[in-house]
Design an enzyme around this catalytic site. Structure first.
Site, PDB file in Angstrom:
ATOM      1  N   HIS A  42       0.814  -1.337  -0.063  1.00  0.00           N
ATOM      2  CA  HIS A  42       0.030  -0.040   0.045  1.00  0.00           C
ATOM      3  C   HIS A  42       0.875   1.300   0.124  1.00  0.00           C
ATOM      4  CE1 HIS A  42      -3.540  -2.565   0.495  1.00  0.00           C
ATOM      5  NE2 HIS A  42      -2.996  -3.052   1.442  1.00  0.00           N
ATOM      6  N   LYS A  65      -4.119 -10.267  -7.861  1.00  0.00           N
ATOM      7  CA  LYS A  65      -4.635  -9.547  -6.835  1.00  0.00           C
ATOM      8  C   LYS A  65      -5.931  -8.763  -7.611  1.00  0.00           C
ATOM      9  CE  LYS A  65      -4.557  -6.908  -2.572  1.00  0.00           C
ATOM     10  NZ  LYS A  65      -3.718  -6.287  -1.870  1.00  0.00           N
ATOM     11  N   ASN A  66      -7.305  -8.777  -7.249  1.00  0.00           N
ATOM     12  CA  ASN A  66      -8.423  -8.380  -7.880  1.00  0.00           C
ATOM     13  C   ASN A  66      -8.345  -6.922  -7.768  1.00  0.00           C
ATOM     14  OD1 ASN A  66      -9.480 -10.653  -8.756  1.00  0.00           O
ATOM     15  ND2 ASN A  66     -10.844 -10.850  -6.920  1.00  0.00           N
ATOM     16  N   THR A  69      -4.896  -0.696  -3.400  1.00  0.00           N
ATOM     17  CA  THR A  69      -4.844   0.884  -3.393  1.00  0.00           C
ATOM     18  C   THR A  69      -3.385   1.022  -2.729  1.00  0.00           C
ATOM     19  OG1 THR A  69      -7.153   0.791  -2.894  1.00  0.00           O
ATOM     20  CG2 THR A  69      -5.791   2.770  -2.140  1.00  0.00           C
ATOM     21  N   HIS A 156      -3.008  -3.082   8.136  1.00  0.00           N
ATOM     22  CA  HIS A 156      -4.007  -3.743   7.204  1.00  0.00           C
ATOM     23  C   HIS A 156      -4.700  -2.241   6.571  1.00  0.00           C
ATOM     24  CE1 HIS A 156      -7.748  -5.292   5.383  1.00  0.00           C
ATOM     25  NE2 HIS A 156      -8.539  -4.757   6.371  1.00  0.00           N
TER      26      HIS A 156
END
Length: 161
Positions: A42, A65-66, A69, A156
């Site tokens: 990220h 990975k779909n 960001t 996360h």
């Protein structure tokens, strides 16, 4: 009675399979701590183009990975967000370790447009730039592997808003 039991067993197996797939999407490579993996996914956008930047992440995960960001800020700035008041994480109501950024940051959202399960280097992504707030989950650093200057680190990216 037998058809119902058989049907319920199939449904249970399908549900467990879906949970395994969903759970596998949140697995970090073993060579990373959660904070290091957060930074890789990220913060460290290795290229200004999503297709190239996502190859780094896809190579670690061995899949396309779909979506992802990239926050166009520094790791230190995100660590500072960990000092903002705790809140319930929007994506997991049982977690209370999330923090709102308080200000918008520039970011790039990458969205998979051309999957290629047989050859992940052929995956293609569209990118959408934006300025948005974000919510990040933070935990205590890994005492053995994370640098000591940050006792609490982002682990996360929970939501962009």
């Amino acid at each position: 009675m037998v058809p119902k039991l058989f049907t319920s067993q199939i449904c249970l197996l399908l549900l467990l399979g879906l949970l395994a797939v969903e759970g596998s999407l949140h697995v970090k490579p073993p060579q990373f701590t959660w904070a290091q993996w957060f930074e890789t996914q990220h913060i460290n956008m290795t290229s200004q183009q999503c297709t190239n930047a996502m190859q780094v992440i896809n190579n670690y995960q061995r899949r396309c990975k779909n979506q992802n960001t990239f926050l166009l800020t520094t790791f230190a700035n995100v660590v500072n967000v960990c000092g903002n008041p705790n809140m319930t994480c929007p994506s997991n109501k049982t977690r209370k370790n999330c923090h709102h950024s308080g200000s918008q940051v520039p970011l790039i959202h990458c969205n998979l447009t051309t999957p290629s399960p047989q050859n992940i280097s052929n995956c293609r992504y569209a990118q959408t730039p934006a300025n948005m707030f974000y919510i990040v989950a933070c935990d205590n650093r890994d005492q053995r592997r994370d640098p000591p200057q940050y006792p609490v680190v982002p682990v996360h990216l929970d939501r962009i808003i």
